[in-house]
Motif scaffolding. Structure first.
Motif, PDB file in Angstrom:
ATOM      1  N   ARG A 239       0.954  -1.139   0.070  1.00  0.00           N
ATOM      2  CA  ARG A 239       0.024  -0.024   0.006  1.00  0.00           C
ATOM      3  C   ARG A 239       0.830   1.295   0.157  1.00  0.00           C
ATOM      4  N   LEU A 240       2.104   1.079   0.252  1.00  0.00           N
ATOM      5  CA  LEU A 240       3.031   2.363   0.324  1.00  0.00           C
ATOM      6  C   LEU A 240       3.189   2.989  -1.113  1.00  0.00           C
ATOM      7  N   TRP A 241       3.599   4.326  -0.999  1.00  0.00           N
ATOM      8  CA  TRP A 241       4.056   5.050  -2.196  1.00  0.00           C
ATOM      9  C   TRP A 241       5.440   5.461  -1.808  1.00  0.00           C
ATOM     10  N   PHE A 242       6.229   5.774  -2.781  1.00  0.00           N
ATOM     11  CA  PHE A 242       7.609   6.131  -2.729  1.00  0.00           C
ATOM     12  C   PHE A 242       8.303   7.344  -3.610  1.00  0.00           C
ATOM     13  N   ASP A 243       9.171   8.044  -3.184  1.00  0.00           N
ATOM     14  CA  ASP A 243       9.512   9.152  -4.035  1.00  0.00           C
ATOM     15  C   ASP A 243      10.922   8.753  -4.732  1.00  0.00           C
ATOM     16  N   LEU A 244      11.516   9.306  -5.479  1.00  0.00           N
ATOM     17  CA  LEU A 244      12.930   9.276  -6.043  1.00  0.00           C
ATOM     18  C   LEU A 244      13.823  10.189  -5.567  1.00  0.00           C
ATOM     19  N   ALA A 245      13.517  11.029  -4.525  1.00  0.00           N
ATOM     20  CA  ALA A 245      14.531  12.003  -4.087  1.00  0.00           C
ATOM     21  C   ALA A 245      15.819  11.134  -3.632  1.00  0.00           C
ATOM     22  N   GLY A 246      16.886  12.022  -3.820  1.00  0.00           N
ATOM     23  CA  GLY A 246      18.037  11.462  -3.227  1.00  0.00           C
ATOM     24  C   GLY A 246      18.982  11.101  -4.548  1.00  0.00           C
ATOM     25  N   ALA A 247      19.751   9.783  -4.402  1.00  0.00           N
ATOM     26  CA  ALA A 247      20.306   9.250  -5.381  1.00  0.00           C
ATOM     27  C   ALA A 247      20.215   7.906  -5.799  1.00  0.00           C
ATOM     28  N   PRO A 248      18.940   7.606  -6.685  1.00  0.00           N
ATOM     29  CA  PRO A 248      18.304   6.431  -6.729  1.00  0.00           C
ATOM     30  C   PRO A 248      19.388   5.435  -7.675  1.00  0.00           C
ATOM     31  N   LEU A 249      20.049   6.130  -8.454  1.00  0.00           N
ATOM     32  CA  LEU A 249      20.955   5.670  -9.411  1.00  0.00           C
ATOM     33  C   LEU A 249      22.340   5.869  -9.155  1.00  0.00           C
ATOM     34  N   PRO A 250      23.314   5.058  -9.340  1.00  0.00           N
ATOM     35  CA  PRO A 250      22.974   3.473 -10.194  1.00  0.00           C
ATOM     36  C   PRO A 250      22.771   2.497  -9.458  1.00  0.00           C
ATOM     37  N   ASP A 251      22.692   2.481  -7.971  1.00  0.00           N
ATOM     38  CA  ASP A 251      22.507   1.328  -7.201  1.00  0.00           C
ATOM     39  C   ASP A 251      21.125   1.098  -6.386  1.00  0.00           C
ATOM     40  N   GLN A 252      20.544   2.276  -5.992  1.00  0.00           N
ATOM     41  CA  GLN A 252      19.259   1.887  -5.282  1.00  0.00           C
ATOM     42  C   GLN A 252      18.240   1.506  -5.932  1.00  0.00           C
ATOM     43  N   LEU A 253      17.909   2.069  -7.184  1.00  0.00           N
ATOM     44  CA  LEU A 253      16.597   1.924  -7.859  1.00  0.00           C
ATOM     45  C   LEU A 253      16.495   0.410  -8.221  1.00  0.00           C
ATOM     46  N   ALA A 255      17.463  -2.370  -6.698  1.00  0.00           N
ATOM     47  CA  ALA A 255      16.757  -3.209  -5.630  1.00  0.00           C
ATOM     48  C   ALA A 255      15.348  -2.810  -5.128  1.00  0.00           C
ATOM     49  N   PHE A 256      15.032  -1.525  -5.168  1.00  0.00           N
ATOM     50  CA  PHE A 256      13.675  -0.922  -5.114  1.00  0.00           C
ATOM     51  C   PHE A 256      12.773  -1.747  -6.273  1.00  0.00           C
ATOM     52  N   THR A 257      12.982  -1.404  -7.487  1.00  0.00           N
ATOM     53  CA  THR A 257      12.137  -1.980  -8.426  1.00  0.00           C
ATOM     54  C   THR A 257      11.814  -3.483  -8.363  1.00  0.00           C
ATOM     55  N   LEU A 286      18.285   9.805 -14.508  1.00  0.00           N
ATOM     56  CA  LEU A 286      16.824   9.055 -14.646  1.00  0.00           C
ATOM     57  C   LEU A 286      16.630   9.092 -16.130  1.00  0.00           C
ATOM     58  N   ASP A 287      16.859  10.276 -16.695  1.00  0.00           N
ATOM     59  CA  ASP A 287      16.619  10.054 -18.194  1.00  0.00           C
ATOM     60  C   ASP A 287      17.357   8.904 -19.001  1.00  0.00           C
ATOM     61  N   GLN A 288      18.625   8.722 -18.457  1.00  0.00           N
ATOM     62  CA  GLN A 288      19.563   8.016 -19.145  1.00  0.00           C
ATOM     63  C   GLN A 288      19.711   6.550 -18.610  1.00  0.00           C
ATOM     64  N   GLY A 289      19.298   6.319 -17.124  1.00  0.00           N
ATOM     65  CA  GLY A 289      19.574   5.237 -16.635  1.00  0.00           C
ATOM     66  C   GLY A 289      18.444   4.267 -16.049  1.00  0.00           C
ATOM     67  N   TRP A 290      17.088   4.958 -16.216  1.00  0.00           N
ATOM     68  CA  TRP A 290      15.971   4.671 -15.868  1.00  0.00           C
ATOM     69  C   TRP A 290      15.724   2.868 -16.463  1.00  0.00           C
ATOM     70  N   PRO A 291      15.320   2.020 -15.805  1.00  0.00           N
ATOM     71  CA  PRO A 291      15.187   0.571 -16.301  1.00  0.00           C
ATOM     72  C   PRO A 291      14.144   0.686 -17.458  1.00  0.00           C
ATOM     73  N   GLU A 292      14.562   0.284 -18.687  1.00  0.00           N
ATOM     74  CA  GLU A 292      13.553   0.368 -19.706  1.00  0.00           C
ATOM     75  C   GLU A 292      12.266  -0.523 -19.569  1.00  0.00           C
ATOM     76  N   GLU A 293      12.426  -1.811 -18.867  1.00  0.00           N
ATOM     77  CA  GLU A 293      11.101  -2.482 -18.729  1.00  0.00           C
ATOM     78  C   GLU A 293       9.943  -1.988 -17.866  1.00  0.00           C
ATOM     79  N   HIS A 294      10.446  -0.592 -17.334  1.00  0.00           N
ATOM     80  CA  HIS A 294       9.173   0.126 -16.504  1.00  0.00           C
ATOM     81  C   HIS A 294       8.552   1.211 -17.591  1.00  0.00           C
ATOM     82  N   GLY A 295       9.111   1.337 -18.747  1.00  0.00           N
ATOM     83  CA  GLY A 295       8.590   2.322 -19.463  1.00  0.00           C
ATOM     84  C   GLY A 295       9.284   3.604 -19.230  1.00  0.00           C
TER      85      GLY A 295
END
Length: 317
Positions: A239-253, A255-257, A286-295
């Motif tokens: 039920r939780l929602w999350f924001d992308l503040a901080g430094a999600p790339l290259p490592d954190q995102l 594990a999150f997704t 994020l423009d360059q490193g976002w996982p493509e499978e998520h759109g």
């Protein structure tokens, strides 16, 4: 400027009079950071235009509005919230706000949640990860959760320093490590206390890409299965929602997704505590490193924000 319906759910106002009040209460610097950053409406709008942010939902960062005295905390919450409501009035299509609540004063928090409930521009409420040592699963907060459940409120949780934080012992300012762990501590507290399941109409937003929660859930479930902590049945993680503040790339995102996917992921800049240049750099990552499978990330988080806030926000088109 990139084009998108990007809603920033993690952005802060910092008027001079708020900084003066915090300093007068002993917060000469925020949580052992080098100093208070500068903020202005014009600088905030310029950052938004540079990054391609349609609308910012602004809030007060740590240390919040309660500096130890209930009456003073309520008065500062009113002043802060009226300021943010005025910002929305002056720039209706660009700013919404999370109303500050003066926790740990539960009665004062309920009163301010009710006072601001119908105020134009209010997208929800904002609270710290702990209120002078009271974490969010504490039974004393149940009347507040009942009120916010009745409002079907969005609750934005922002980290603050844990009790007895001493930078001389830790060696780092609180935002480097303690923010992430205090966020995780309070979310686990909420979940194991049953708040997420008991109040499904409250939408909690967790900052900084879930902090360290994604890597800790299996440990929580292990301790729960062993009877070492409380909590029964579904704890409500999904039920939780999350924001992308901080430094999600290259490592954190990644594990999150893997744990949560991207359906409840929102954008956060953390301006003005993150300078405009760094906000722009992180968005470019994020423009360059976002996982493509998520759109395409801007479309994903924009659609998620629309889903979460529905009629609470009216972004410019």
């Amino acid at each position: 400027m990139p084009t998108s319906d990007l809603v920033d759910v993690h952005a802060h106002v910092l008027p001079d009079w708020y900084v003066d009040a915090a300093k007068a209460a002993g917060h000469t610097v925020p949580d052992a950071m080098p100093g208070w950053p500068d903020w202005s409406v014009d600088a905030h709008l310029a950052m938004m235009d540079q990054v391609g942010i349609t609308q910012s939902i602004v809030s007060i960062s740590s240390p919040g509005v309660h500096f130890g005295d209930d009456d003073a905390g309520t008065a500062l919450a009113v002043e802060v919230n009226d300021f943010m409501a005025g910002l929305h009035t002056a720039h209706t299509d660009r700013f919404g706000f999370f109303a500050a609540l003066p926790l740990p004063d539960v009665d004062g928090a309920i009163a301010e949640a009710r006072r601001t409930a119908g105020v134009p521009g209010r997208a929800g409420v904002g609270i710290e990860s702990n209120g002078h040592g009271t974490y969010l699963g504490d039974p004393s907060l149940e009347p507040l959760w009942q009120e916010l459940s009745a409002q079907r409120a969005v609750v934005f949780i922002h980290p603050t320093a844990p009790p007895a934080f001493d930078p001389a012992l830790v060696g780092f300012p609180a935002p480097l490590l303690e923010y992430l762990f205090d966020t995780t501590r309070t979310i686990v507290h909420l979940a194991t206390a049953g708040v997420l399941v008991r109040h499904p109409d409250i939408r909690f937003v967790v900052p900084h890409c879930g902090a360290v929660l994604p890597s800790m859930i299996s440990r929580v479930e292990l301790f729960r299965a062993a009877g070492m902590i409380s909590g029964e049945g579904d704890l409500g993680w999904e039920r939780l929602w999350f924001d992308l503040a901080g430094a999600p790339l290259p490592d954190q995102l990644g594990a999150f997704t893997r744990r949560f996917g991207a359906d409840h992921l929102l954008y956060g800049s953390d301006f003005c505590f993150t300078p405009a240049g760094a906000v722009d750099m992180l968005a470019a990552m994020l423009d360059q490193g976002w996982p493509e499978e998520h759109g395409e990330w801007r479309k994903v988080v924009g659609a998620n924000a629309t889903n979460l806030f529905k009629d609470a926000l009216h972004p410019a088109r």
